[in-house]
Write a protein that holds these residues in place. Structure first.
Motif, PDB file in Angstrom:
ATOM      1  N   LEU A 177       0.778  -1.053  -0.060  1.00  0.00           N
ATOM      2  CA  LEU A 177      -0.036  -0.017   0.075  1.00  0.00           C
ATOM      3  C   LEU A 177       0.534   1.266   0.092  1.00  0.00           C
ATOM      4  CD1 LEU A 177      -2.418  -1.152   2.733  1.00  0.00           C
ATOM      5  CD2 LEU A 177      -2.838  -1.212   0.224  1.00  0.00           C
ATOM      6  N   SER A 193       5.856   4.021  -1.336  1.00  0.00           N
ATOM      7  CA  SER A 193       6.244   3.830  -0.221  1.00  0.00           C
ATOM      8  C   SER A 193       7.593   3.056   0.032  1.00  0.00           C
ATOM      9  CB  SER A 193       5.192   2.519   0.344  1.00  0.00           C
ATOM     10  OG  SER A 193       5.350   2.180   1.622  1.00  0.00           O
ATOM     11  N   LYS A 200       2.196   4.631   1.240  1.00  0.00           N
ATOM     12  CA  LYS A 200       1.732   5.412   2.367  1.00  0.00           C
ATOM     13  C   LYS A 200       2.616   6.424   2.626  1.00  0.00           C
ATOM     14  CE  LYS A 200      -0.006   2.322   5.177  1.00  0.00           C
ATOM     15  NZ  LYS A 200      -1.292   2.248   5.948  1.00  0.00           N
ATOM     16  N   ASP A 201       3.399   7.039   1.387  1.00  0.00           N
ATOM     17  CA  ASP A 201       4.315   8.287   1.692  1.00  0.00           C
ATOM     18  C   ASP A 201       3.385   9.566   1.257  1.00  0.00           C
ATOM     19  OD1 ASP A 201       4.200   8.094  -1.291  1.00  0.00           O
ATOM     20  OD2 ASP A 201       6.364   7.791  -1.396  1.00  0.00           O
ATOM     21  N   GLU A 226       3.481   0.826  12.093  1.00  0.00           N
ATOM     22  CA  GLU A 226       2.317  -0.196  11.785  1.00  0.00           C
ATOM     23  C   GLU A 226       2.809  -0.754  10.556  1.00  0.00           C
ATOM     24  OE1 GLU A 226      -1.155   1.907   8.993  1.00  0.00           O
ATOM     25  OE2 GLU A 226      -0.906   2.914  11.052  1.00  0.00           O
ATOM     26  N   PRO A 266       6.601   0.438   6.912  1.00  0.00           N
ATOM     27  CA  PRO A 266       6.827   1.585   6.140  1.00  0.00           C
ATOM     28  C   PRO A 266       7.721   2.513   6.785  1.00  0.00           C
ATOM     29  CG  PRO A 266       4.640   1.911   7.522  1.00  0.00           C
ATOM     30  CD  PRO A 266       5.401   0.683   7.808  1.00  0.00           C
ATOM     31  N   LEU A 307       2.734  -2.294   6.661  1.00  0.00           N
ATOM     32  CA  LEU A 307       2.121  -2.345   5.309  1.00  0.00           C
ATOM     33  C   LEU A 307       1.427  -3.368   4.910  1.00  0.00           C
ATOM     34  CD1 LEU A 307       5.345  -0.484   3.532  1.00  0.00           C
ATOM     35  CD2 LEU A 307       2.797   0.537   3.910  1.00  0.00           C
TER      36      LEU A 307
END
Length: 95
Positions: free
Chosen positions: A10, A18, A12-13, A82, A69, A84
């Motif tokens: 996923l 990511s 996430k940045d 958390e 991440p 990814l």
């Protein structure tokens, strides 16, 4: 244990990508891979070596592996963000 790759992570940045690394816990030990920057399908091909404290109980030991991440230097030592992705594995032991 060899960490090969991860797929379809996923983003996430905030920019559609990511940076990820894997954390593996086994037999009371924690190891991690290098960070792969801006890659939703990172390839590590990186061995993680663990010392087996009791070979007779290997059948009862299960590794815990998570894709994390971020850049590890932005976190305090031992503080992992958390996950990814969840990981399913086929484990083959060799002594």
């Amino acid at each position: 244990m060899e960490v090969v790759d991860a797929r379809y992570l996923l983003p996430k940045d905030g920019q559609g990508s990511s940076s990820a690394y894997m954390v593996a816990d086994f037999d009371g030990q924690r190891k991690r891979t290098a960070t792969k920057y801006k890659d939703l399908n990172p390839v590590w091909n990186e061995p993680l070596e663990f010392v087996v404290s009791d070979p007779d109980n290997m059948d009862y030991e299960e590794p815990s592996i998570e894709v994390k991440p971020g850049k590890p230097f932005t976190h305090k030592p031992g503080d992992y963000p958390e996950s990814l992705s969840l990981i399913s594995l086929l484990i083959q032991y060799s002594l």
